[in-house]
Design an enzyme around this catalytic site. Structure first.
Site, mmCIF file in Angstrom:
data_model
loop_
_atom_site.group_PDB
_atom_site.id
_atom_site.type_symbol
_atom_site.label_atom_id
_atom_site.label_comp_id
_atom_site.label_asym_id
_atom_site.label_seq_id
_atom_site.Cartn_x
_atom_site.Cartn_y
_atom_site.Cartn_z
ATOM 1 N N LYS A 1 0.748 -1.307 0.096
ATOM 2 C CA LYS A 1 0.014 -0.022 0.006
ATOM 3 C C LYS A 1 0.859 1.160 -0.032
ATOM 4 C CE LYS A 1 -4.361 -1.990 1.429
ATOM 5 N NZ LYS A 1 -5.414 -2.355 2.181
ATOM 6 N N ARG B 1 -3.547 -10.234 4.966
ATOM 7 C CA ARG B 1 -3.942 -10.321 3.542
ATOM 8 C C ARG B 1 -2.948 -9.626 2.582
ATOM 9 N NH1 ARG B 1 -6.252 -7.026 -0.044
ATOM 10 N NH2 ARG B 1 -8.011 -7.754 -1.229
#
Ligand code: HH2
Length: 266
Positions: free
Chosen positions: A203, A238
């Site tokens: 991210k 995740r």
């Protein structure tokens, strides 16, 4: 938990797994490399993204989901009950709802009836606007309160806490300092009595710290973020790079003399 996006526009793997054969091969590969769950999504939730109607999500999933469910435990990443129903009928075993049941009033009744686990995630606003000036007084306690409220709402719908997994929603309406505080604050979320999942993989906050603009080259930062959350008690990660994360978590756990796997949280 390995990420499989059957989308043209996901921020780091968009378009790579639109072909059903490529998608199913990817699910099998991630399982071989150590994933216990494959999270399949047909709608990108990256900042600024547009909604994908349920019918279109189902079209993208139609071939992939049943085949992947033959290879792995599949979670469906959707906020729409119609898509979740299709996926559960096709073999998915859990639902990852990044709206925590707020997007679709049919979602909690469906999950209650099907008795499947659900991931409840915190997001400030929606994907279209969430990164526009996110503000918090105390991000960890606000996210905790939000998740406590969604857990209570799930409970009222007949979904007990033993079926809920909580997620602070790294990158969903958060600035760099918010993401770091939430990774540090996993222990506060665990007080709610459910397992905690984190999804820092590739991210933007990692790029902000390292200067790495290519999301696929943010593996080092992803590993560090997951290990930091693991040390504080997170048990589900995740990630896109399953083999590397599995190796990092296994070694970190061995050093701490704690196992990593099904029945051995730190
Ligand atoms: N992050 C993304 C999507 N779904 N679900 C949970 N529970 N937690 C997360 O942190 C999370 C999530 C975004 O990542 P990705 O799937 O790679 O991208 P996109 O939304 O662009 O498909």
């Amino acid at each position: 938990m390995g990420v499989l996006n059957v989308t043209p526009d996901s921020f780091s793997d968009g378009g790579r797994f639109l072909d059903p054969r490529a998608a199913v091969a990817r699910a099998a590969e991630m399982t071989r490399k150590g994933a216990d769950i494959i999270d399949i999504g047909a709608e990108s939730t990256r900042p600024g993204s547009d909604r994908v109607p349920p019918g279109e999500q189902i079209d993208r999933l139609r071939e992939v989901l049943p085949a992947a469910a033959g290879e792995a435990v599949v979670s469906i990443d959707t906020t729409r009950a119609q898509v979740a129903r299709f996926a559960l009928d096709a073999g998915a075993r859990m639902v990852n709802d990044v709206s925590a049941g707020r997007d679709d009033p049919e979602m909690f009744p469906l999950l209650s009836a099907r008795e499947v686990p659900v991931i409840l995630m915190h997001m400030l606003g929606g994907p279209k606007t969430m990164q526009v000036e996110p503000q918090y007084e105390d991000v960890v306690s606000e996210v905790r309160s939000f998740l406590a409220e969604r857990l209570a709402a799930a409970g009222r719908a007949g979904i007990g806490p033993q079926r809920c997994i909580l997620d602070p929603g790294i990158g969903f309406g958060k600035r760099l300092e918010h993401n770091l505080a939430l990774l540090r604050g996993v222990g506060t979320l665990l007080e709610l009595g459910c397992p905690v999942l984190v999804g820092p993989s590739r991210k933007r906050f990692i790029g902000e710290l390292t200067g790495q603009t290519d999301p696929t080259r943010r593996l080092g930062g992803t590993v560090a973020a997951c290990l930091a959350a693991w040390r504080r008690g997170a048990t589900i990660f995740r990630v896109h790079d399953v083999g590397e994360l599995f190796g990092a978590l296994t070694v970190a756990a061995a050093v701490e003399n704690a196992g990593f796997g099904e029945n051995s949280p730190p």
